[in-house]
Design an enzyme around this catalytic site. Structure first.
Site, mmCIF file in Angstrom:
data_model
loop_
_atom_site.group_PDB
_atom_site.id
_atom_site.type_symbol
_atom_site.label_atom_id
_atom_site.label_comp_id
_atom_site.label_asym_id
_atom_site.label_seq_id
_atom_site.Cartn_x
_atom_site.Cartn_y
_atom_site.Cartn_z
ATOM 1 N N CYS A 141 0.822 -1.211 0.000
ATOM 2 C CA CYS A 141 0.000 0.000 0.000
ATOM 3 C C CYS A 141 0.858 1.263 0.000
ATOM 4 O O CYS A 141 0.602 2.205 -0.764
ATOM 5 C CB CYS A 141 -0.948 -0.010 1.194
ATOM 6 S SG CYS A 141 -0.122 -0.331 2.774
ATOM 7 N N HIS A 190 -2.059 5.668 6.463
ATOM 8 C CA HIS A 190 -0.651 6.059 6.571
ATOM 9 C C HIS A 190 -0.522 7.494 6.050
ATOM 10 O O HIS A 190 -1.297 7.914 5.185
ATOM 11 C CB HIS A 190 0.249 5.208 5.667
ATOM 12 C CG HIS A 190 0.160 3.730 5.868
ATOM 13 N ND1 HIS A 190 0.456 3.102 7.053
ATOM 14 C CD2 HIS A 190 -0.159 2.737 4.998
ATOM 15 C CE1 HIS A 190 0.331 1.792 6.905
ATOM 16 N NE2 HIS A 190 -0.052 1.541 5.675
HETATM 17 P P1 NAD Z 1 -5.434 -10.649 6.542
HETATM 18 O O1 NAD Z 1 -4.810 -11.290 7.711
HETATM 19 O O2 NAD Z 1 -6.473 -9.610 6.750
HETATM 20 O O3 NAD Z 1 -6.077 -11.763 5.601
HETATM 21 C C1 NAD Z 1 -5.391 -12.939 5.263
HETATM 22 C C2 NAD Z 1 -6.403 -14.020 4.969
HETATM 23 O O4 NAD Z 1 -5.728 -15.215 4.583
HETATM 24 C C3 NAD Z 1 -7.261 -14.378 6.181
HETATM 25 O O5 NAD Z 1 -8.607 -14.505 5.770
HETATM 26 C C4 NAD Z 1 -6.702 -15.738 6.622
HETATM 27 O O6 NAD Z 1 -7.689 -16.543 7.205
HETATM 28 C C5 NAD Z 1 -6.286 -16.315 5.284
HETATM 29 N N1 NAD Z 1 -5.275 -17.377 5.405
HETATM 30 C C6 NAD Z 1 -4.604 -17.796 6.499
HETATM 31 N N2 NAD Z 1 -3.782 -18.788 6.185
HETATM 32 C C7 NAD Z 1 -3.918 -19.002 4.849
HETATM 33 C C8 NAD Z 1 -3.304 -19.887 3.930
HETATM 34 N N3 NAD Z 1 -2.413 -20.814 4.305
HETATM 35 N N4 NAD Z 1 -3.662 -19.824 2.637
HETATM 36 C C9 NAD Z 1 -4.580 -18.909 2.219
HETATM 37 N N5 NAD Z 1 -5.178 -18.045 3.049
HETATM 38 C C10 NAD Z 1 -4.848 -18.091 4.359
HETATM 39 O O7 NAD Z 1 -4.223 -10.098 5.664
HETATM 40 P P2 NAD Z 1 -4.294 -8.878 4.645
HETATM 41 O O8 NAD Z 1 -4.121 -7.624 5.402
HETATM 42 O O9 NAD Z 1 -5.438 -9.036 3.741
HETATM 43 O O10 NAD Z 1 -2.924 -9.100 3.865
HETATM 44 C C11 NAD Z 1 -2.837 -9.968 2.756
HETATM 45 C C12 NAD Z 1 -1.636 -9.554 1.931
HETATM 46 O O11 NAD Z 1 -1.853 -8.234 1.463
HETATM 47 C C13 NAD Z 1 -0.308 -9.539 2.684
HETATM 48 O O12 NAD Z 1 0.731 -9.864 1.785
HETATM 49 C C14 NAD Z 1 -0.171 -8.074 3.083
HETATM 50 O O13 NAD Z 1 1.161 -7.693 3.304
HETATM 51 C C15 NAD Z 1 -0.755 -7.407 1.867
HETATM 52 N N6 NAD Z 1 -1.264 -6.052 2.104
HETATM 53 C C16 NAD Z 1 -1.960 -5.742 3.237
HETATM 54 C C17 NAD Z 1 -2.401 -4.436 3.444
HETATM 55 C C18 NAD Z 1 -3.128 -4.030 4.686
HETATM 56 O O14 NAD Z 1 -2.999 -2.892 5.103
HETATM 57 N N7 NAD Z 1 -3.911 -4.878 5.308
HETATM 58 C C19 NAD Z 1 -2.172 -3.476 2.460
HETATM 59 C C20 NAD Z 1 -1.537 -3.825 1.277
HETATM 60 C C21 NAD Z 1 -1.072 -5.122 1.115
#
Ligand code: NAD
Length: 341
Positions: free
Chosen positions: A141, A220
């Site tokens: 992000c 942020h």
């Molecule tokens: P999150 O924890 O909100 O969601 C992750 C999901 O994956 C959950 O539903 C979890 O149950 C599921 N999960 C757990 N183990 C798993 C597995 N083995 N296989 C598939 N799914 C599984 O995380 P998020 O914030 O959505 O982040 C996801 C990605 O996006 C990460 O790489 C993160 O760095 C990136 N990201 C996050 C943000 C943010 O601010 N939240 C912003 C940009 C990018």
């Protein structure tokens, strides 16, 4: 051709990507995965997204909770053209062998390293590189937000060096495990990873970044200083260049938007789903040009700014749309994101 998209991980990013994919005229959600029968699993069911377990054990747990389950990840991948991995950070790389075995194209998220895909993606800056590729990583992000304003600056004026300070939210609003809740926590590794990450897309860019986490969940904030190679005569020219770009929203302190709280309130008032703000918010009256030095502030809605980039990345990998501006226009139209609003 309708692109069949699997979403592996239906959390903060995954559920937003699924809704954005469902809104596109040329894509369909083939299914989403969950590990546990959380409220998000029920949300997927209510949206009509086919629900799969990450593993057969997870599928059984979802089924036992009363959810209609279509199978486990391998079955989902069989019916997909592209998988968007939205599993927790650093987990996506462990899923790559399963994706390769299924022969699907892969979109990774910013929680993975650049090397995991070998291609880091931002729609405005390097869409063409992902056209027809097997896998790509949508940068984080913060990195997405930095590229959205820096790429047009580099195109118009050239950049000698960027120095940026990232003031990062301590946790996402639904996250009760992270912090700090009563401190400011500097990232002691200097430069922070954000600068090198920007350079994975804007190759050769000279950039240094510092970062800190603060007790807020909203957004942020970036304070950015750019040494321009061919500086314009006024900040108005910079604003005009940004005004021609997609996914930059100007906000104004003079109109009462003096903090990230008011930026988020604006998103609510705009009636955005989940109150998301997919554009980077730049303070119009916080831009200053002093000789070749440009200074500005921008705010990033961490939960949603990467979502349109994911949609464009799916299209690029599929090879159905060969140029970035066309894909970005399609994405933004379907999501109701108009230039500057
Ligand atoms: P999150 O924890 O909100 O969601 C992750 C999901 O994956 C959950 O539903 C979890 O149950 C599921 N999960 C757990 N183990 C798993 C597995 N083995 N296989 C598939 N799914 C599984 O995380 P998020 O914030 O959505 O982040 C996801 C990605 O996006 C990460 O790489 C993160 O760095 C990136 N990201 C996050 C943000 C943010 O601010 N939240 C912003 C940009 C990018």
């Amino acid at each position: 051709m309708t692109i069949k998209v699997a979403i592996n991980g239906f959390g903060t990013i995954g559920k937003r990507v699924a809704d954005a994919v469902a809104a596109q005229p040329d894509m369909v959600v083939a299914g989403v995965t969950k590990t546990r029968p959380t409220s998000e699993a029920w949300l997927a069911a209510s949206r009509g997204y086919p629900l799969f377990g990450v593993s057969t054990d997870h599928a059984a747990a979802l089924s036992e909770a009363g959810l209609k389950v279509a199978g486990a990840l391998p079955q989902l991948l069989q019916g997909a053209d592209v998988v968007v991995d939205c599993s927790p950070g650093k987990m996506g790389v462990t899923n790559l062998p399963a994706y390769a075995a299924a022969g699907v194209k892969v979109v990774l998220q910013g929680g993975e390293k650049h090397q995991s895909a070998g291609l880091s993606f931002n729609a405005a800056a390097n869409y063409h590189k992902a056209v027809g590729a097997t896998k790509a990583r949508v940068v984080s992000c913060n990195t997405t937000g930095l590229i959205r304003t820096l790429h047009p600056l580099r195109e118009a004026f050239g950049i000698d060096h960027v120095h940026a300070v990232m003031v990062r939210r301590g946790a996402d609003p639904a996250d009760t495990d992270s912090g700090p809740i009563n401190a400011i926590e500097p990232v002691l590794r200097i430069p922070s990873h954000h600068g090198p990450d920007v350079a994975t897309v804007m190759e050769g860019l000279s950039i240094s970044t510092l970062a800190m986490a603060v007790p807020t969940t909203l957004m942020h904030l970036h304070a950015v200083a750019v040494q321009l190679t061919r500086p314009p005569t006024s900040a108005a020219e910079v604003l005009a260049q940004w005004g021609r770009q997609r996914r930059i929203l100007f906000v104004e302190g003079a109109k009462g938007v003096t903090s990230t709280a008011q930026v988020m309130e604006l998103a609510k008032d705009m009636g955005r789903p989940r109150s998301d703000l997919q554009q980077v918010a730049v303070w119009r009256d916080g831009v200053s040009l002093v000789g070749p030095s440009l200074y500005y502030y921008q705010a990033i809605h961490q939960e949603s700014d990467v979502v349109p980039e994911n949609v464009d990345c799916i299209r690029a990998l599929s090879g159905t749309v060969k140029d970035g501006p066309t894909s970005m226009a399609m994405t933004d139209t379907a999501l109701g994101l108009t230039n500057g609003a």
